[in-house]
Design a protein around this motif. Structure first.
Motif, PDB file in Angstrom:
ATOM      1  N   GLU A 150     -15.711  20.600  -9.936  1.00 31.45           N
ATOM      2  CA  GLU A 150     -16.333  19.567 -10.770  1.00 31.45           C
ATOM      3  C   GLU A 150     -17.606  19.093 -10.084  1.00 31.45           C
ATOM      4  O   GLU A 150     -17.607  18.836  -8.874  1.00 31.45           O
ATOM      5  CB  GLU A 150     -15.390  18.371 -10.969  1.00 31.45           C
ATOM      6  CG  GLU A 150     -13.946  18.703 -11.325  1.00 31.45           C
ATOM      7  CD  GLU A 150     -13.759  19.329 -12.696  1.00 31.45           C
ATOM      8  OE1 GLU A 150     -14.720  19.300 -13.507  1.00 31.45           O
ATOM      9  OE2 GLU A 150     -12.660  19.849 -12.956  1.00 31.45           O
TER      10      GLU A 150
ATOM     11  N   TYR B 118     -10.793  21.913  -6.208  1.00 29.95           N
ATOM     12  CA  TYR B 118      -9.352  21.680  -6.012  1.00 29.95           C
ATOM     13  C   TYR B 118      -8.616  23.005  -6.200  1.00 29.95           C
ATOM     14  O   TYR B 118      -9.077  23.922  -6.889  1.00 29.95           O
ATOM     15  CB  TYR B 118      -8.819  20.632  -6.988  1.00 29.95           C
ATOM     16  CG  TYR B 118      -9.026  20.971  -8.450  1.00 29.95           C
ATOM     17  CD1 TYR B 118      -8.124  21.775  -9.138  1.00 29.95           C
ATOM     18  CD2 TYR B 118     -10.146  20.504  -9.145  1.00 29.95           C
ATOM     19  CE1 TYR B 118      -8.316  22.093 -10.465  1.00 29.95           C
ATOM     20  CE2 TYR B 118     -10.357  20.829 -10.477  1.00 29.95           C
ATOM     21  CZ  TYR B 118      -9.432  21.620 -11.129  1.00 29.95           C
ATOM     22  OH  TYR B 118      -9.642  21.960 -12.454  1.00 29.95           O
TER      23      TYR B 118
ATOM     24  N   THR C 274      -5.412  15.696  -5.575  1.00 24.99           N
ATOM     25  CA  THR C 274      -4.927  14.596  -6.410  1.00 24.99           C
ATOM     26  C   THR C 274      -3.413  14.732  -6.610  1.00 24.99           C
ATOM     27  O   THR C 274      -2.852  15.802  -6.367  1.00 24.99           O
ATOM     28  CB  THR C 274      -5.633  14.598  -7.777  1.00 24.99           C
ATOM     29  OG1 THR C 274      -5.350  15.835  -8.441  1.00 24.99           O
ATOM     30  CG2 THR C 274      -7.138  14.432  -7.620  1.00 24.99           C
TER      31      THR C 274
ATOM     32  N   VAL D 134      -9.365  14.450 -11.339  1.00 22.62           N
ATOM     33  CA  VAL D 134     -10.537  14.342 -10.471  1.00 22.62           C
ATOM     34  C   VAL D 134     -11.434  13.197 -10.927  1.00 22.62           C
ATOM     35  O   VAL D 134     -11.913  12.406 -10.113  1.00 22.62           O
ATOM     36  CB  VAL D 134     -11.318  15.674 -10.452  1.00 22.62           C
ATOM     37  CG1 VAL D 134     -12.663  15.503  -9.742  1.00 22.62           C
ATOM     38  CG2 VAL D 134     -10.502  16.758  -9.761  1.00 22.62           C
TER      39      VAL D 134
ATOM     40  N   ILE E 164     -10.913  18.152  -2.976  1.00 20.89           N
ATOM     41  CA  ILE E 164     -10.212  16.920  -3.351  1.00 20.89           C
ATOM     42  C   ILE E 164      -8.778  17.306  -3.701  1.00 20.89           C
ATOM     43  O   ILE E 164      -8.532  18.364  -4.277  1.00 20.89           O
ATOM     44  CB  ILE E 164     -10.904  16.214  -4.545  1.00 20.89           C
ATOM     45  CG1 ILE E 164     -10.169  14.907  -4.891  1.00 20.89           C
ATOM     46  CG2 ILE E 164     -11.005  17.130  -5.769  1.00 20.89           C
ATOM     47  CD1 ILE E 164     -10.899  14.039  -5.909  1.00 20.89           C
TER      48      ILE E 164
END
Length: 424
Positions: free
Chosen positions: A129, A105, A39, A84, A37
């Motif tokens: 996570e 990440y 962000t 996240v 991911i």
């Protein structure tokens, strides 16, 4: 002009190590089925105030916060978990059929700290996570992945330290005990801890200024206030680590520096000689309740983050050399204008075919071009002069054996691909 204090340029020769480490971590995440991911680098300031906690040093002292032209307060992200979780809630990832959601990440974080070795104001974190599972087995999986992040790169001087912070009921009882214990010493504590004692007394245990205060050594342990459910949870986590034969040490004084942690908390430390006074490599833990604080449904979560800078420091402390300087496949030596033009064409064709190739762009003499090939650790040197051009051939020299071969220009790409693949 110089780079701002607490930042660094990662130059060629060093950047390859970063690329190697990051690639290894990404491959490890694939084995554990964690997906990437990405962000934003900055978020609304409120996200970190709510997610990280008002009583933390990060929020109180270390954030880079600014107003944009619309008057909105924005902050460069100081850590990855809050972002996240915000994304998890905003995009309703909790509604997707495959749960738990397992994410990783890699990217820059920003904290206004006193710069020192391995601690920069812009630093890079790798983190994972796992959202949506309250199973103690996933706590053990996260710790296993954290340990593997170092072990896969060859590190051996590692220590996993774990603790339980308990559920909300256990933490409430421990909180009351901490206030009762420290209140008689309130005036002896630093100003920050005097505030923390009322807002979040657990943070007092994490204070760097008061760590040598006698009251710290006799502070009540959270393990003494765990209810039966929290005790059982912690025992299950340890049993899974035992099943994987992952050694660990229970440290009743281990607390994490962020407000959102509960139940499992852990750190990985380096025992390598010469690593430095600050031995912590990474840390993490469980944060049930954070998703709800961000406006999402009740969703348990656990994760960890490690510093890429400190990982590289640990590799250096243990004398581990990463296999990053392997040279290039070919170097083109061209003599004469027409040969130069043909070299440009052939270099392009070789690159399209997947061959790593470079050439001279400074019009240097043949001896200097061969020196460049040596510096780049080229496996082969392709020599093309006016005579070779007339014959429609290039001279290909193996830099390892010294063997030379005349190769048709039409067959050059195929010949080199075959050689590089181990053919004769």
């Amino acid at each position: 002009m110089k780079a701002p204090r607490g930042t660094q340029d990662i130059l060629p020769g060093t950047s390859e190590k970063w690329q190697y480490v990051e690639s290894a971590l990404i491959e490890l995440c694939k084995k554990y089925n964690y997906r990437e991911i990405r962000t934003p680098v900055f978020e609304h300031t409120e996200l970190f105030q709510r997610g990280v906690g008002d009583t933390t040093d990060i929020v109180q002292k270390e954030m880079y916060t600014f107003e944009d032209r619309g008057g909105r307060s924005l902050t460069l992200r100081p850590e990855g978990t809050a972002s996240v979780v915000r994304s998890f809630v905003e995009h309703k990832v909790f509604g997707q059929p495959m749960q738990p959601t397992k994410l990783f990440y890699i990217g820059p974080m920003f904290r206004y700290e006193r710069p020192q070795q391995g601690r920069m104001r812009q630093f890079y974190q790798f983190g994972i996570e796992a959202l949506g599972s309250a199973d103690p087995a996933i706590d053990a999986e996260v710790m296993a992945l954290a340990m593997a992040s170092y072990q896969e790169l060859g590190l051996k001087s590692l220590k996993l330290v774990i603790n339980s912070l308990g559920d909300s009921e256990s933490r409430k009882q421990h909180r009351e005990a901490l206030i009762k214990h420290f209140d008689p010493h309130r005036e002896e504590l630093c100003e920050d801890c005097q505030v923390r004692l009322d807002k979040n007394p657990l943070r007092v245990l994490d204070c760097k200024k008061d760590r040598e205060h006698p009251a710290m050594k006799t502070a009540p342990s959270v393990l003494d206030y765990l209810n039966e459910e929290s005790k059982e949870y912690f025992e299950q986590v340890k049993s899974y680590l035992d099943a994987m034969e992952i050694p660990y040490v229970v440290d009743k004084n281990l607390v994490r520096g962020l407000d959102y942690y509960n139940h499992t908390a852990f750190e990985i430390m380096s025992d390598a000689e010469g690593f430095g006074a600050i031995t912590t490599l990474s840390g993490g833990g469980r944060y049930n309740g954070l998703v709800e604080d961000m406006g999402g449904p009740e969703t348990p979560g656990i994760g960890f983050a490690l510093s890429i800078e400190r990982l590289l420091m640990a590799l250096e402390a243990e004398g581990i050399e990463l296999p990053v300087n392997e040279g290039i496949d070919c170097y083109f030596v061209a003599l004469g204008d027409q040969a130069e033009k043909e070299a440009v064409r052939l270099t392009y064709q070789l690159r399209k075919a997947g061959v790593q190739v470079d050439k001279d762009y400074l019009g240097r003499k043949i001896k200097s071009q061969f020196k460049s090939a040596d510096r780049l650790e080229a496996k082969y040197v392709i020599v093309l002069g006016e005579n070779e051009l007339e014959a429609g051939q290039a001279n290909v020299k193996s830099m390892e054996t010294g063997e030379q071969q005349e190769v048709s220009l039409a067959d050059l790409v195929t010949y080199l691909k075959n050689k590089l693949a181990g053919g004769k």
